[in-house]
Design a protein around this motif. Structure first.
Motif, PDB file in Angstrom:
ATOM      1  N   ASP A  56       3.197  71.874  10.100  1.00 48.86           N
ATOM      2  CA  ASP A  56       1.850  71.616  10.612  1.00 48.86           C
ATOM      3  C   ASP A  56       1.467  72.552  11.757  1.00 48.86           C
ATOM      4  OD1 ASP A  56       1.401  69.551   8.828  1.00 48.86           O
ATOM      5  OD2 ASP A  56       2.251  68.045  10.162  1.00 48.86           O
ATOM      6  N   SER A 262      -9.257  72.633   7.306  1.00 54.06           N
ATOM      7  CA  SER A 262      -7.911  73.173   7.133  1.00 54.06           C
ATOM      8  C   SER A 262      -7.839  74.560   7.758  1.00 54.06           C
ATOM      9  CB  SER A 262      -7.570  73.290   5.648  1.00 54.06           C
ATOM     10  OG  SER A 262      -8.402  74.280   5.026  1.00 54.06           O
ATOM     11  N   PRO A 263      -6.630  75.041   8.058  1.00 54.39           N
ATOM     12  CA  PRO A 263      -6.487  76.417   8.532  1.00 54.39           C
ATOM     13  C   PRO A 263      -7.039  77.439   7.547  1.00 54.39           C
ATOM     14  CG  PRO A 263      -4.506  75.176   9.032  1.00 54.39           C
ATOM     15  CD  PRO A 263      -5.360  74.292   8.164  1.00 54.39           C
ATOM     16  N   CYS A 285     -14.617  73.982  14.328  1.00 59.88           N
ATOM     17  CA  CYS A 285     -13.579  72.997  14.640  1.00 59.88           C
ATOM     18  C   CYS A 285     -14.140  71.834  15.457  1.00 59.88           C
ATOM     19  CB  CYS A 285     -12.425  73.671  15.371  1.00 59.88           C
ATOM     20  SG  CYS A 285     -11.540  74.879  14.344  1.00 59.88           S
ATOM     21  N   HIS A 294      -7.626  66.452  17.141  1.00 58.33           N
ATOM     22  CA  HIS A 294      -7.592  67.132  15.847  1.00 58.33           C
ATOM     23  C   HIS A 294      -8.414  68.413  15.877  1.00 58.33           C
ATOM     24  CE1 HIS A 294      -9.193  67.598  11.579  1.00 58.33           C
ATOM     25  NE2 HIS A 294      -7.898  67.795  11.457  1.00 58.33           N
ATOM     26  N   LEU A 298      -6.878  72.196  15.373  1.00 58.96           N
ATOM     27  CA  LEU A 298      -7.399  73.039  14.304  1.00 58.96           C
ATOM     28  C   LEU A 298      -7.873  74.383  14.853  1.00 58.96           C
ATOM     29  CD1 LEU A 298      -8.042  72.928  11.210  1.00 58.96           C
ATOM     30  CD2 LEU A 298     -10.347  72.169  11.856  1.00 58.96           C
ATOM     31  N   HIS A 302      -4.288  79.359  13.929  1.00 58.72           N
ATOM     32  CA  HIS A 302      -4.771  80.440  13.055  1.00 58.72           C
ATOM     33  C   HIS A 302      -4.177  81.748  13.544  1.00 58.72           C
ATOM     34  CE1 HIS A 302      -7.705  81.964  16.050  1.00 58.72           C
ATOM     35  NE2 HIS A 302      -7.804  80.696  16.393  1.00 58.72           N
TER      36      HIS A 302
END
Length: 374
Positions: A56, A262-263, A285, A294, A298, A302
């Motif tokens: 994760d 999601s990434p 995000c 969250h 997010l 990256h």
């Protein structure tokens, strides 16, 4: 129109003052938390984060600059931006009111922290912030910031500093302009743009800074994130060179409708190495996060500059939800939290109670020592 013209003060009731202070605190603390999260993985790709922290990727604060919760130059410069905005309001009484000059002077005080060993006690105009010893540390400042603030000459829109610089370092210090809730959005944009040109002369960089300021401005006034982004795009539309920033914001809004956050979806917005991409990632995000935790995670998981995108996302979420929504465990570890809180409360007090602190008929000596007019 000059950014120094035409700003009016709102009328503040007690509930409005408390809400405003919470949003100011949220914006500054949230940006710093995002910065600290990202600083712990700065320079790593997503694949490298997963190798170090699991499938994760990053899920908590990890050490940066020797400790979890440490902040980068983005937060340092944001603090001095706020200091400059307070000084501008204090100087308004003198008739010599030009906020871009006061913010530029504040950023020059930051530049001194990058070359001096510690505070210069002989400088009476430093105020309290430049005497905070923990700020005298280099935390990977962008070259454009060091070069642009390497002398006292101010850039202009016609002759900006570093005309080729489009990285996000001006963007990440620009959220505080949006906290000028008594100003009209076009003036907020103009001030943020003028101040960004002191280090970043590419329109993509300084217009991204202006767009972030307008979005924060909307959130601090209680608008939705989508509405604030739409307002920013409307303000950008008349600005030469706005297309990369407008397109980045459109991509951010479009990505919201493309599936579960999601990434992989973050990656469609770019790496964040340019200001428009960092803005788009931060906005996306903030829009899709199930909660602040969250959204912030997010925004940093990256391949690009995670400290920049985390700062943008955290500033937006903090301005939207206020300080009490921020994750307490991260706040507890945040470097410089007492300074951030003190400055946030001073900003809120100046913007809501300024006439009681200074003016033709009253001068609070302690306040003017903290924020000298010189």
């Amino acid at each position: 129109m000059s950014a120094a013209a035409g700003a009016t003060a709102p009328v503040w009731g007690r509930a409005e003052q408390q809400d405003f202070r919470s949003r100011v605190r949220g914006c500054l603390l949230g940006g710093a938390i995002g910065d600290a999260l990202g600083a712990g993985v700065a320079g790593l790709t997503l694949a490298q984060m997963r190798e170090r922290h699991g499938t994760d990727a990053l899920g908590d604060l990890v050490p940066a600059y020797g400790r979890p919760g440490a902040v980068s130059a983005a937060t340092q410069l944001t603090l001095f931006t706020v200091d400059g905005l307070i000084r501008a309001q204090v100087r308004r009484d003198t008739g010599a009111w030009h906020p871009p000059t006061d913010v530029h002077r504040a950023h020059l005080r930051w530049a001194a922290t990058q070359r001096d060993w510690g505070p210069d006690e002989r400088r009476e105009d430093n105020g309290w912030l430049a005497r905070e010893e923990w700020l005298y540390a280099r935390r990977d400042p962008a070259k454009a910031c060091l070069v642009g603030l390497g002398d006292t000459v101010m850039g202009t829109l016609e002759h900006p500093k570093n005309p080729g610089a489009d990285d996000p370092a001006a963007l990440t210090r620009s959220a505080p302009f949006g906290l000028l809730v008594g100003w009209e959005p076009q003036l907020v944009l103009q001030l943020a743009v003028e101040c960004a040109t002191q280090t970043h002369g590419d329109p993509a960089a300084y217009l991204s800074a202006g767009a972030l300021a307008v979005i924060v401005h909307g959130l601090a006034r209680g608008e939705s994130m989508d509405g604030a982004v739409q307002r920013a795009m409307a303000q950008l539309a008349v600005r030469p060179g706005h297309q990369p920033v407008t397109e980045a914001l459109k991509h951010a809004l479009g990505a919201v409708r493309q599936g579960m956050p999601s990434p992989a979806l973050v990656a469609t917005l770019g790496t964040g190495h340019s200001a428009p991409q960092a803005l788009a990632i931060g906005v996306y995000c903030a829009l899709v996060g199930e909660d602040i935790r969250h959204g912030l995670l997010l925004s940093v998981n990256h391949d690009g500059p995670s400290d920049a995108t985390g700062t943008v996302c955290g500033s937006l979420l903090g301005a939207m939800h206020g300080e009490t929504a921020l994750p307490p465990a991260w706040l507890a570890q945040l470097e410089g939290r007492p300074t951030l809180l003190e400055l946030a409360d001073d900003f809120a007090m100046e913007m809501t109670q300024g006439p009681a602190l200074h003016g033709p008929s009253v001068n609070t000596a302690g306040w003017l020592l903290r924020y000298p007019r010189g």
